[in-house]
Design a protein around this motif. Structure first.
Motif, mmCIF file in Angstrom:
data_model
loop_
_atom_site.group_PDB
_atom_site.id
_atom_site.type_symbol
_atom_site.label_atom_id
_atom_site.label_comp_id
_atom_site.label_asym_id
_atom_site.label_seq_id
_atom_site.Cartn_x
_atom_site.Cartn_y
_atom_site.Cartn_z
ATOM 1 N N LYS A 1 1.147 45.727 -76.634
ATOM 2 C CA LYS A 1 -0.233 45.345 -76.975
ATOM 3 C C LYS A 1 -0.423 43.838 -76.955
ATOM 4 C CE LYS A 1 -1.614 49.356 -79.636
ATOM 5 N NZ LYS A 1 -2.134 49.842 -80.902
ATOM 6 N N LEU A 2 0.477 43.116 -77.604
ATOM 7 C CA LEU A 2 0.358 41.661 -77.649
ATOM 8 C C LEU A 2 0.561 41.062 -76.266
ATOM 9 C CD1 LEU A 2 -0.094 39.084 -79.233
ATOM 10 C CD2 LEU A 2 2.337 39.093 -79.831
ATOM 11 N N ALA A 3 1.506 41.603 -75.498
ATOM 12 C CA ALA A 3 1.755 41.088 -74.137
ATOM 13 C C ALA A 3 0.503 41.215 -73.269
ATOM 14 C CB ALA A 3 2.928 41.835 -73.496
ATOM 15 N N GLU A 4 -0.194 42.325 -73.403
ATOM 16 C CA GLU A 4 -1.423 42.532 -72.622
ATOM 17 C C GLU A 4 -2.507 41.535 -73.034
ATOM 18 O OE1 GLU A 4 -4.838 45.932 -72.168
ATOM 19 O OE2 GLU A 4 -2.784 46.597 -72.528
ATOM 20 N N VAL A 5 -2.688 41.354 -74.329
ATOM 21 C CA VAL A 5 -3.692 40.412 -74.836
ATOM 22 C C VAL A 5 -3.368 39.003 -74.366
ATOM 23 C CG1 VAL A 5 -4.562 39.323 -76.944
ATOM 24 C CG2 VAL A 5 -4.340 41.798 -76.830
ATOM 25 N N ILE A 6 -2.109 38.624 -74.476
ATOM 26 C CA ILE A 6 -1.692 37.270 -74.113
ATOM 27 C C ILE A 6 -1.924 36.996 -72.630
ATOM 28 C CG2 ILE A 6 0.399 35.896 -73.736
ATOM 29 C CD1 ILE A 6 1.200 36.581 -76.569
ATOM 30 N N GLU A 7 -1.567 37.927 -71.780
ATOM 31 C CA GLU A 7 -1.749 37.723 -70.338
ATOM 32 C C GLU A 7 -3.227 37.538 -70.010
ATOM 33 O OE1 GLU A 7 -1.194 37.108 -66.380
ATOM 34 O OE2 GLU A 7 0.301 37.084 -67.978
ATOM 35 N N HIS A 8 -4.064 38.379 -70.567
ATOM 36 C CA HIS A 8 -5.515 38.288 -70.318
ATOM 37 C C HIS A 8 -6.069 36.949 -70.807
ATOM 38 C CE1 HIS A 8 -9.735 39.376 -70.175
ATOM 39 N NE2 HIS A 8 -9.834 38.994 -71.426
ATOM 40 N N LEU A 9 -5.717 36.566 -72.040
ATOM 41 C CA LEU A 9 -6.227 35.313 -72.609
ATOM 42 C C LEU A 9 -5.755 34.106 -71.812
ATOM 43 C CD1 LEU A 9 -5.804 35.950 -76.427
ATOM 44 C CD2 LEU A 9 -7.951 35.774 -75.154
ATOM 45 N N HIS A 10 -4.498 34.126 -71.404
ATOM 46 C CA HIS A 10 -3.957 32.982 -70.652
ATOM 47 C C HIS A 10 -4.747 32.763 -69.357
ATOM 48 C CE1 HIS A 10 -1.222 30.128 -68.868
ATOM 49 N NE2 HIS A 10 -1.155 30.899 -67.806
ATOM 50 N N VAL A 11 -4.941 33.830 -68.612
ATOM 51 C CA VAL A 11 -5.657 33.716 -67.339
ATOM 52 C C VAL A 11 -7.096 33.256 -67.574
ATOM 53 C CG1 VAL A 11 -6.557 35.041 -65.381
ATOM 54 C CG2 VAL A 11 -4.199 35.383 -66.136
ATOM 55 N N GLU A 12 -7.790 33.931 -68.475
ATOM 56 C CA GLU A 12 -9.199 33.622 -68.740
ATOM 57 C C GLU A 12 -9.376 32.191 -69.224
ATOM 58 O OE1 GLU A 12 -12.481 35.183 -71.906
ATOM 59 O OE2 GLU A 12 -11.340 36.716 -70.838
ATOM 60 N N CYS A 13 -8.606 31.795 -70.224
ATOM 61 C CA CYS A 13 -8.804 30.474 -70.827
ATOM 62 C C CYS A 13 -8.299 29.339 -69.937
ATOM 63 C CB CYS A 13 -8.165 30.431 -72.214
ATOM 64 S SG CYS A 13 -9.066 31.493 -73.390
ATOM 65 N N SER A 14 -7.300 29.595 -69.113
ATOM 66 C CA SER A 14 -6.855 28.580 -68.151
ATOM 67 C C SER A 14 -7.967 28.261 -67.163
ATOM 68 C CB SER A 14 -5.622 29.060 -67.384
ATOM 69 O OG SER A 14 -4.528 29.208 -68.226
ATOM 70 N N ILE A 15 -8.606 29.308 -66.676
ATOM 71 C CA ILE A 15 -9.697 29.129 -65.707
ATOM 72 C C ILE A 15 -10.877 28.415 -66.355
ATOM 73 C CG2 ILE A 15 -11.449 30.378 -64.372
ATOM 74 C CD1 ILE A 15 -9.244 32.523 -63.861
ATOM 75 N N LEU A 16 -11.250 28.833 -67.551
ATOM 76 C CA LEU A 16 -12.428 28.262 -68.214
ATOM 77 C C LEU A 16 -12.251 26.812 -68.640
ATOM 78 C CD1 LEU A 16 -13.537 31.259 -70.477
ATOM 79 C CD2 LEU A 16 -14.730 30.344 -68.473
#
Length: 150
Positions: A28-43
């Motif tokens: 669960k945490l791994a999935e959240v972290i991957e999504h947040l990393h990609v999204e926030c890096s781009i933004l």
């Protein structure tokens, strides 16, 4: 002999300089972290080396990209309970932290997050980016060996 010294250094310093190992996150945490990393890096334009600095406890107070990235993580993770008008409050979402709690930190993870959110909120600071930065600093200061950062 130099290789042996190097291996000893890496083995002994990893808990000091390295962040919580991703294999210990749990699904669960791994999935959240991957999504947040990609999204926030781009933004925010934060780079992987800048993010790695935070993972290793090097908080650059003057880096606007990493501060925006950090605020993005907090906002987009649902870490805060929304108020009646839909705006995130500064009250931690304990249920989220309990749900994504990694097995290795069972019983500790949510408590750390809630304590650091409370500490940041009780400082009286009104700027969300600063509050998020302070909460992240608190998490690292509280348990650098188990510091989780996307």
């Amino acid at each position: 002999m130099n290789m042996l010294k190097f291996l000893c250094f890496v083995t002994l310093s990893t808990p000091i300089f390295g962040a919580f190992n991703p294999k210990d996150y749990g699904p669960k945490l791994a999935e959240v972290i991957e999504h947040l990393h990609v999204e926030c890096s781009i933004l925010t334009g934060a780079t992987d080396p800048e993010i790695d600095n935070i993972k290793n406890g090097n908080f650059d107070e003057n880096n606007k990209h990493i501060k925006r990235y950090n605020a993005c993580l907090w906002l987009h993770s649902d870490a805060f309970i929304p108020s009646d008008d839909g705006v995130p409050s500064l009250h931690g979402n304990k249920n989220l932290f309990l749900d994504i709690e990694p097995p290795k930190l069972k019983g500790k993870f949510a408590k750390m997050f809630m304590r650091c959110i409370d500490e940041a909120r009780e400082s009286g600071e009104k700027n969300f980016t600063v509050l998020a930065w302070n909460a992240t600093n608190c998490l690292h200061r509280t348990d650098p060996e188990n510091f989780v950062y996307p």
